[in-house]
Design a protein around this motif. Structure first.
Motif, PDB file in Angstrom:
ATOM      1  N   ILE A 193       1.511   7.907  -5.594  1.00 13.90           N
ATOM      2  CA  ILE A 193       1.159   8.089  -7.186  1.00 13.90           C
ATOM      3  C   ILE A 193       1.052   9.683  -7.569  1.00 13.90           C
ATOM      4  N   ARG A 194       0.614  10.507  -6.838  1.00  9.84           N
ATOM      5  CA  ARG A 194       0.195  11.935  -6.928  1.00  9.84           C
ATOM      6  C   ARG A 194       1.650  12.329  -7.388  1.00  9.84           C
ATOM      7  N   GLN A 254       0.818  -1.114   0.019  1.00 12.98           N
ATOM      8  CA  GLN A 254       0.037  -0.051   0.006  1.00 12.98           C
ATOM      9  C   GLN A 254       0.862   1.264   0.064  1.00 12.98           C
ATOM     10  N   PRO A 255       1.999   1.357   0.870  1.00 10.23           N
ATOM     11  CA  PRO A 255       2.598   2.721   0.800  1.00 10.23           C
ATOM     12  C   PRO A 255       3.289   2.881  -0.585  1.00 10.23           C
ATOM     13  N   PHE A 256       3.446   1.708  -1.436  1.00  8.47           N
ATOM     14  CA  PHE A 256       4.193   2.069  -2.468  1.00  8.47           C
ATOM     15  C   PHE A 256       3.291   2.349  -3.709  1.00  8.47           C
ATOM     16  N   PHE A 257       1.898   2.324  -3.650  1.00  9.33           N
ATOM     17  CA  PHE A 257       0.959   2.358  -4.434  1.00  9.33           C
ATOM     18  C   PHE A 257      -0.405   3.131  -3.966  1.00  9.33           C
ATOM     19  N   GLY A 258      -0.013   4.053  -2.849  1.00  7.65           N
ATOM     20  CA  GLY A 258      -1.421   4.617  -2.451  1.00  7.65           C
ATOM     21  C   GLY A 258      -1.312   6.173  -3.099  1.00  7.65           C
ATOM     22  N   PRO A 259      -2.247   6.769  -2.914  1.00  7.57           N
ATOM     23  CA  PRO A 259      -2.771   8.180  -3.458  1.00  7.57           C
ATOM     24  C   PRO A 259      -1.394   9.100  -3.530  1.00  7.57           C
ATOM     25  N   ARG A 260      -0.823   9.291  -2.181  1.00  5.85           N
ATOM     26  CA  ARG A 260       0.301  10.324  -1.903  1.00  5.85           C
ATOM     27  C   ARG A 260       1.198  10.015  -2.864  1.00  5.85           C
TER      28      ARG A 260
END
Length: 118
Positions: free
Chosen positions: A100-101, A92-98
Motif C-alpha cells: 500500500i505504501r 495479505q501480501p497484496f494489501f500489506g503496508p509495504r
C-alpha cells in the motif's frame, strides 16, 4: 421518549434521536453491546466491537452476507474465523503496508468526482 438509560439501549429506535440527537449518539457510543437497527447492527463502541469479535457464532459475517447475491463468495468478508484466516493469509501480501505504501501517492492523487453536480 425523553429518558433512556444508556445501559438499556437495545435498538437505535430506543434512542431519543428526534428530541436529543447528541445525547442519543453518546448513549449509542457508550453501549457495551451492538444496538439493533432496522437492517442490521450499530457497532459503535470499543466494547461492542470486542463483543462482536469474541462471539463469531452470534455475530456471523457469513450470515450477514447471505442476502447478498453475487454468484461468488465474498472473500474474505463473508467468512468467519478460522476459515477466514486462510484467505486473509493469501491476500495479505497484496494489501500489506509495504504494498500500500508503494501505491500511496497514486491513491492520494486526483480522483474523478462522484457527484453529478458541476
Amino acid at each position: 421518549m425523553t429518558s433512556v438509560d444508556r445501559d438499556t439501549v437495545r435498538a437505535v429506535s430506543d434512542l431519543p434521536v428526534a428530541e436529543r440527537r447528541d445525547d442519543a449518539w453518546r448513549m449509542l457510543m457508550a453501549g457495551p453491546e451492538p444496538a439493533r437497527m432496522a437492517d442490521g447492527l450499530a457497532v459503535t463502541s470499543l466494547a461492542a466491537v470486542k463483543a462482536v469479535l469474541r462471539e463469531p457464532n452470534r455475530f456471523s459475517a457469513k450470515k450477514a452476507f447471505d442476502a447478498v447475491e453475487t454468484g461468488y463468495p465474498l472473500i474474505p468478508l463473508a467468512f468467519d474465523p478460522p476459515e477466514q484466516t486462510r484467505y486473509r493469509r493469501i491476500l495479505q501480501p497484496f494489501f500489506g503496508p509495504r504494498r500500500i505504501r508503494a501505491l500511496e501517492e497514486s491513491l492520494q492523487g486526483p480522483r474523478p468526482s462522484i457527484s453529478s453536480r458541476p
